[in-house]
Design a protein around this motif. Structure first.
Motif, PDB file in Angstrom:
ATOM      1  N   LEU A 214      -7.511   3.807  -2.733  1.00  0.00           N
ATOM      2  CA  LEU A 214      -6.465   4.217  -3.660  1.00  0.00           C
ATOM      3  C   LEU A 214      -6.875   3.960  -5.112  1.00  0.00           C
ATOM      4  N   CYS A 215      -7.554   2.851  -5.353  1.00  0.00           N
ATOM      5  CA  CYS A 215      -7.999   2.541  -6.712  1.00  0.00           C
ATOM      6  C   CYS A 215      -9.025   3.555  -7.212  1.00  0.00           C
ATOM      7  N   LYS A 216      -9.812   4.117  -6.286  1.00  0.00           N
ATOM      8  CA  LYS A 216     -10.767   5.152  -6.689  1.00  0.00           C
ATOM      9  C   LYS A 216     -10.044   6.357  -7.275  1.00  0.00           C
ATOM     10  N   GLU A 217      -8.873   6.654  -6.717  1.00  0.00           N
ATOM     11  CA  GLU A 217      -8.088   7.777  -7.248  1.00  0.00           C
ATOM     12  C   GLU A 217      -7.576   7.459  -8.656  1.00  0.00           C
TER      13      GLU A 217
ATOM     14  N   ASP B 299       2.950   6.944 -13.529  1.00  0.00           N
ATOM     15  CA  ASP B 299       2.514   5.858 -14.406  1.00  0.00           C
ATOM     16  C   ASP B 299       3.589   4.793 -14.590  1.00  0.00           C
ATOM     17  N   ARG B 300       4.859   5.172 -14.470  1.00  0.00           N
ATOM     18  CA  ARG B 300       5.930   4.183 -14.618  1.00  0.00           C
ATOM     19  C   ARG B 300       5.796   3.061 -13.608  1.00  0.00           C
ATOM     20  N   VAL B 301       5.306   3.401 -12.403  1.00  0.00           N
ATOM     21  CA  VAL B 301       5.162   2.411 -11.343  1.00  0.00           C
ATOM     22  C   VAL B 301       3.707   1.945 -11.203  1.00  0.00           C
ATOM     23  N   SER B 302       2.765   2.872 -11.300  1.00  0.00           N
ATOM     24  CA  SER B 302       1.374   2.528 -10.961  1.00  0.00           C
ATOM     25  C   SER B 302       0.773   1.511 -11.923  1.00  0.00           C
TER      26      SER B 302
ATOM     27  N   ASN C 147       3.097   6.295  -5.377  1.00  0.00           N
ATOM     28  CA  ASN C 147       3.265   6.345  -6.831  1.00  0.00           C
ATOM     29  C   ASN C 147       1.928   6.408  -7.586  1.00  0.00           C
ATOM     30  N   LEU C 148       0.909   6.990  -6.915  1.00  0.00           N
ATOM     31  CA  LEU C 148      -0.410   7.078  -7.564  1.00  0.00           C
ATOM     32  C   LEU C 148      -0.343   7.822  -8.885  1.00  0.00           C
TER      33      LEU C 148
ATOM     34  N   LEU D 268       0.826  -1.214   0.000  1.00  0.00           N
ATOM     35  CA  LEU D 268       0.000   0.000   0.000  1.00  0.00           C
ATOM     36  C   LEU D 268       0.855   1.258   0.000  1.00  0.00           C
ATOM     37  N   SER D 269       1.994   1.206   0.682  1.00  0.00           N
ATOM     38  CA  SER D 269       2.893   2.369   0.701  1.00  0.00           C
ATOM     39  C   SER D 269       3.410   2.678  -0.695  1.00  0.00           C
ATOM     40  N   ILE D 270       3.782   1.622  -1.421  1.00  0.00           N
ATOM     41  CA  ILE D 270       4.253   1.827  -2.800  1.00  0.00           C
ATOM     42  C   ILE D 270       3.152   2.421  -3.652  1.00  0.00           C
TER      43      ILE D 270
END
Length: 1195
Positions: A1073-1076, A1036-1039, A1032-1033, A1026-1028
């Motif tokens: 977080l997914c809502k964001e 895009d490279r990570v999310s 990185n919300l 969850l921290s990651i």
């Protein structure tokens, strides 16, 4: 080298390769006989099945192709193979498809073994003539599918023609029942031969064989030879080489005439030879643009020449005696053997027909042809014809061949001349008295090269010259070659070591070996062969830098090697060869220091300021290398470089830069060669301590370095790296030698100017100027850094940080990171030292901060992940600085810095790019296992040593995903490394490279499987996850890969222990977080988010309804593709989790999801979406008017 007639010949450019292949693929026999028998036996069953036929054909092709190099192994088995296939062919019950298939098999075997051997296996009784003839007459010459049948039948007919009976006996009564005359067997065969000589496919070649066998029969030549020749010459005169049809006709006619003249008796053909020659001369085939026709013209001409001359063994030829190496070795001494010749053979007083001169002229022209096959045929013709000439005329032919070796001739003439000389020598027709004229030409041929545009020609000439040397070794007694041994040996060694082309080096090595074995007079032959064997000469660098040094230890070769480099190689068109040559001169200097200092160096200085660009470039580099080598030799004897070389040479070396500058030769393309060359000269003269400390030339050298850095953006990309490396090394050496007042004491004026100049260069708008300035700062010696370190580090730090924020100047940022570590290493470490002079407790955190921040540089542009260059430099710099500090003042290295460094390395070691994963992993292990010095404060050091034993430093291949990820995923169990390792794994598991995704996913799931029932470990893992996600919300490279990884874990029930608890904090936070993420406009991100929403449906409690609400909102997203994807994913979700909704409404919901066109307009799909909401008992989402330009599809 060209291929001679005898079996012991050396092949051309790949001669060595063929030999090696023959050795490595050596077969003991025909081991596939059983399989071949099975395949042939199966033909009656499979001939009608196209697929089975193709498979069977492929099988036999694979088997036979194994024996291409050793076809003689088939000989014991050819009889039964041919008999089995002929049985199918002769059988009256065999359908045509089986007959044609059998002939295809015969052709495949014939192609491997060769038609000359294979055709002898055909039955050739009298009873075979008529069936073969009838079968051939039934064939359709225009059928492209059955040409193998016609080819093999023509060969078979060629054998049946050899029956020792007059063909009229086979005719019987020539009148048919209708009273009409029937064609005789002779005429039928002749008609077939003529008809197939003019076809356009392979049977034409077999027809020429048929002509050569048939027309030489006693009964046929009396009745039909003249007519056939008239027909052939008529066809020859009526065709031209402009149309493809005529070319094929000419090919067949010329082949048949050449074979006829080869197999026929001289007495029968002599009367026709002048007419044939005249017709051939009128055809002007030498002017044709078809190489095959020119070759056949040469071949026919030489056969005509042999017809004009009586077949005799020239009594004047040179005879070495036994040509067998074994016989030579077994006898104490070889003596010439004089065979018993017939009296008429010794008589040379016979008339030579005038036509022979025409033949020889044509062959000499063929030696200069542009195609190798024509030149090779002409060379063999010269050898054959010369062998039947009187000594005086033969010597004239040799003289004409030697005329090919004129520098007014093309490389084709030189190549043809070499082939002809090899043939003459091999046949004993090149008398020892001619060697004094021949050997110098061969020596020139061994180094022949002509520049043509951007490349050169002449490799074939050098290759053929090696063949000449090889043939001479076999042809002459050692005493005949003794006067030329040193010349030939030196030339072959030079070619074997210094030739640019590997095939020439290997050919020269083979020729040298042949001479050592058969002549035994080459100095130190065995020793040189051991060093310069087939494999050793394959590597150009090894040849120039190692083998040449070994060979130069033998005084017979030393000066020859040096002179060749000076005369032929430092002015070579290929810059790689020039640079290797100058390095070789450096290595060869200890073998002849006096010669280098007094002869070579003065000879090079005028060339170094000459007109020719390549010569100037090579000469400058050579001067630099030789001077430095002489300096190193002087150190051993306590002599300075000015004691070894003359004052004129010193002045010449000093003036090179100024003369080039005055002539403006630093500009343009030439400047791209001159700048690195003179920088190399500056470096070597500085290292050689040339006494020019207060000379104005120092200012000129410094100007060149500074000007080059300022104008790097004008340099072409191909020359950039070389120029930059040369400038940096030159600056370092120049400063070290000439900018110290006393050892360790700098010239403050020079220091201020240089450092200010390069720091200002870090702010240049030109990226390459920034790169050069950064590297220049890193190259400064310790005494110039002293008292300026803070200023230097701050300049590098500011440029690095600012450019990283702006996302530009990536290469400059990389070089700045390199420079920071170089400055730190040169300044040294002192815990309580001055931060302006050394690395200490005060400035160490700042250095680490810059380096660690650079580890998170993921800048991308059109070239891809260019930030990886910075990360790679940062990893190397961190290792260098850490080892330096740990070895000198480990107390200033805080645990937090070490922890951050090791975590960053672990993250890079888990990422997707193989090269950088390998770099990070190796550094991680090097720091972990470092004993001198020991790195303090490494977190979880005991556990890390258990995961990575000492052996993994050498055995673990970090580039291989199959090896790397099984180790790196074990770091997930260590609390300090979990976050960063998981962050690195995210881009690997969610990447696109199949192997990386496969192995990283497998290893991650294996780790999660191991902690699946450990609530504490899984909770900690979830918090890191969850921290990651939270951090990185917007990245895009990570999310995006993170969502893919998360979907993988959800699909594999990795969080099953959390699903037993309603509204578990993990899934609640994840949903938030997914809502964001859902608000994004990036389609791949939205798609990945949808799959995660569908995976979250497995959790119990209110979260399930919230997930369904989010999915229902996405069903009315403004992007049609997202609506369609959502519906598809929801359908699959309901199939997987059938307890999500009530069974009574399941079918209705799934039908609506599958049948609705979700790409329709929003008003239509909203109706269907609202219906699903009603079925599920969920409130219908309401459209909210927004002032924002963002039109998110939530409705």
């Amino acid at each position: 080298m060209a291929l001679p007639d005898n079996d012991g010949g050396m092949t051309g450019g790949e001669g060595g390769d063929s030999d090696i292949l023959a050795k490595t693929c050596l077969l003991g026999g025909f081991s596939d006989s059983d399989e071949t028998k099975t395949i042939i036996s199966s033909l009656p069953e499979i001939h009608g099945d196209v697929t089975a036929t193709e498979v069977t054909m492929q099988k036999i092709l694979v088997i036979m192709n194994r024996y291409q190099e050793q076809p003689h192994l088939l000989d014991p088995h050819l009889d039964w193979m041919v008999n089995m296939l002929l049985e199918f062919i002769r059988s009256e019950t065999s359908p045509p498809s089986l007959v044609h298939l059998s002939f295809k098999f015969l052709y495949i075997i014939c192609k491997v073994r060769g038609y000359k051997v294979f055709m002898q296996l055909f039955p050739h009784e009298v009873a075979d003539v008529q069936p073969v003839l009838d079968l051939l007459l039934r064939q359709d010459p225009k059928d492209n599918e059955t040409w193998e049948t016609r080819y093999m039948l023509l060969l078979w007919l060629s054998m049946t023609c050899l029956i020792p009976f007059d063909l009229y006996r086979l005719d019987g009564h020539l009148e048919s029942d209708g009273g009409h005359a029937r064609e005789s067997t002779m005429d039928r065969i002749l008609g077939i031969a003529k008809s197939y000589l003019v076809v356009s496919d392979t049977p034409r070649d077999a027809a020429s064989v048929l002509v050569s066998k048939f027309m030489t029969r006693p009964d046929v030549k009396q009745k039909r030879l003249g007519d056939f020749l008239d027909w052939s010459l008529t066809i020859l005169s009526q065709t031209n080489d402009q149309s493809m049809t005529d070319i094929m006709v000419l090919d067949g006619i010329l082949q048949s005439l050449a074979k006829l003249l080869k197999h026929g008796k001289r007495d029968d053909l002599l009367q026709y030879a002048p007419t044939v020659l005249q017709s051939l001369k009128q055809k002007h085939l030498s002017d044709s643009n078809q190489a095959m026709l020119r070759k056949l013209g040469v071949k026919l001409t030489q056969r005509l020449g042999l017809t004009f001359l009586k077949p005799r063994l020239a009594s004047w030829r040179y005879q070495r005696g036994s040509r067998s190496l074994a016989a030579n070795l077994s006898m104490p001494q070889s003596y010439p053997v004089s065979p018993n010749l017939e009296p008429q053979e010794l008589d040379e007083d016979y008339d030579i027909p005038e036509e022979v001169e025409t033949v020889i002229d044509h062959l000499l022209v063929g030696l200069k042809d542009k195609e190798t096959i024509v030149r090779w045929s002409a060379a063999k013709g010269i050898g054959r014809v010369t062998g039947r000439l009187p000594k005086e005329l033969a010597d004239e032919v040799v003289g004409s061949v030697l005329d090919c070796f004129s520098f007014q001739e093309t490389d084709n003439a030189w190549h043809g001349g070499c082939l002809a000389l090899a043939e003459l020598g091999r046949r004993g027709l090149l008398l020892p008295s001619r060697l004094k004229d021949v050997v110098p030409l061969i020596i020139k041929s061994l180094t022949y090269e002509e520049k043509r545009g951007a490349c050169s020609v002449g490799s074939n000439v050098r290759d053929a010259a090696c063949y000449v040397c090889w043939s001479f070794a076999r042809a002459y007694e050692p005493k005949e070659l003794t006067p030329f041994v040193i010349q030939i040996a030196s030339a072959l060694v030079i070619t074997a070591v210094f030739d640019r082309d590997v095939n020439c080096r290997r050919a020269a090595s083979a020729a040298f070996q042949e001479n050592v074995g058969r002549q035994g007079t080459f100095p130190h032959g065995i020793d040189i062969l051991t060093a310069a064997d087939y494999y050793s000469v394959g590597n150009l660098s090894n040849c120039y830098l190692n083998i040449s040094v070994y060979v130069a230890n033998f005084p017979e070769y030393t000066k020859a090697l040096i002179d060749h480099l000076i005369e032929m190689k430092i002015n070579h068109w290929d810059s790689v060869v020039r640079e290797f040559s100058t390095k070789a001169l450096h290595n060869l200097t200890p073998q002849a220091p006096e010669y280098m200092g007094t002869t070579v160096l003065p000879q090079l200085l005028p060339v170094a300021v000459g007109i020719d660009l390549h010569s100037r470039h090579g000469a400058i580099l050579a001067c630099a290398e030789i001077t430095h080598a002489l300096y190193k030799l002087g150190l051993q004897n306590n002599r300075s470089v000015v004691d070894i070389i003359s004052s004129e040479c010193v002045e010449g070396l000093k003036n090179i830069h100024q003369m080039i500058h005055d002539r403006k030769q630093y500009r343009g393309y030439g400047g791209e060669l001159m700048r690195p060359a003179v920088c190399c000269l500056i470096e070597k003269l500085s290292l050689s301590k040339l006494p020019v400390k207060d000379d104005p030339v120092i200012g000129g050298w410094q100007w060149l370095i500074d000007d080059t850095i300022k104008n790097l953006h004008l340099v072409s990309s191909g020359a950039l790296d070389n120029i930059m490396a040369s400038v940096v090394t030159a600056l370092s050496a120049l400063c070290e030698e000439y900018y110290q007042i006393e050892p360790g004491q700098d010239n403050s004026e020079v220091q201020n100017v240089l450092i200010s100049q390069y720091i200002n260069g870090l702010q240049s708008p030109q990226m390459l100027t920034r790169c050069g300035s950064a590297l220049a700062l890193g190259a400064l010696p310790t005494f110039l850094i002293h008292s300026k370190m803070k200023q230097i580090l701050e300049g590098l730090r500011q440029m690095s940080v600012k450019s990283q924020e702006e996302g530009n100047f990536t290469e400059a940022r990389r070089d700045a990171i390199k420079a920071i570590s170089q400055v730190c290493v040169k300044a040294g470490v002192c815990a309580d030292g001055c931060p302006d002079s050394v690395l200490c407790s005060e400035n160490l955190p700042e250095v680490y901060e810059v380096l660690l921040n650079s580890m998170s540089d993921y800048t991308t542009d059109s070239r891809g992940d260019v930030g990886a260059w910075v990360r790679e430099a940062a990893m190397t710099s961190l290792m260098d600085v850490t080892l330096l500090v740990s070895g000198t003042a480990p107390e200033i290295l805080s645990p937090d810095l070490v922890r951050r460094m090791m975590c960053c390395l672990a993250q890079q070691a888990a990422e997707k790019i193989d090269r950088y994963r390998d770099h990070a992993g190796n550094i991680f292990l090097q720091l972990l296992h470092s004993n001198d010095p020991v790195i303090p404060h490494i977190p979880h050091q005991e556990e890390l040593l258990a995961i990575f034993p000492l052996a993994t430093k050498t055995t673990l291949n970090w580039k291989a995903p199959s090896q790397a990820f099984q180790y790196i995923t074990r770091l997930l169990g260590l609390s300090h490394y979990q976050y960063h390792t998981l962050l690195g794994l995210t881009v690997s598991v969610g990447g696109i490279t199949e192997s990386t995704v496969q192995y990283s996913s497998h290893c991650l799931l294996e780790y999660l499987k191991g902690i699946q029932n450990d609530c504490t470990a899984l909770t900690q893992f979830g918090e890191s996850l969850l921290s990651i996600f939270r951090d990185n919300l917007r990245n895009d490279r990570v999310s995006i890969p993170f969502l893919k990884m998360l979907n993988l874990m959800l699909a594999n029930n990795c969080f099953e222990i959390f699903t037993t608890e309603e509204n578990h904090p993990f899934c609640v936070e994840l949903l938030t977080l997914c809502k964001e993420i859902k608000k994004s406009k990036v389609i791949p991100k939205l798609r990945a988010c949808i799959t995660v929403f569908c995976g979250l449906i497995q959790f119990q409690g209110d979260v399930r309804n919230k997930v369904l609400t989010q999915l229902l909102m996405l069903l009315c997203h403004s992007f049609p593709v997202i609506r369609k994807t959502t519906a598809s994913q929801m359908y699959e979700m309901l199939l997987t989790y059938d307890d999500v909704i009530e069974p009574e409404i399941l079918d209705d919901v799934m039908t609506s999801l599958s049948d609705t066109n979700w790409e329709s307009d929003l008003a239509t799909v909203r109706t269907h979406r609202n219906q699903i909401c009603d079925w599920l008992g969920l409130p219908q989402p309401q459209v909210i008017a927004k002032v924002s330009c963002l039109s998110t599809a939530c409705s």
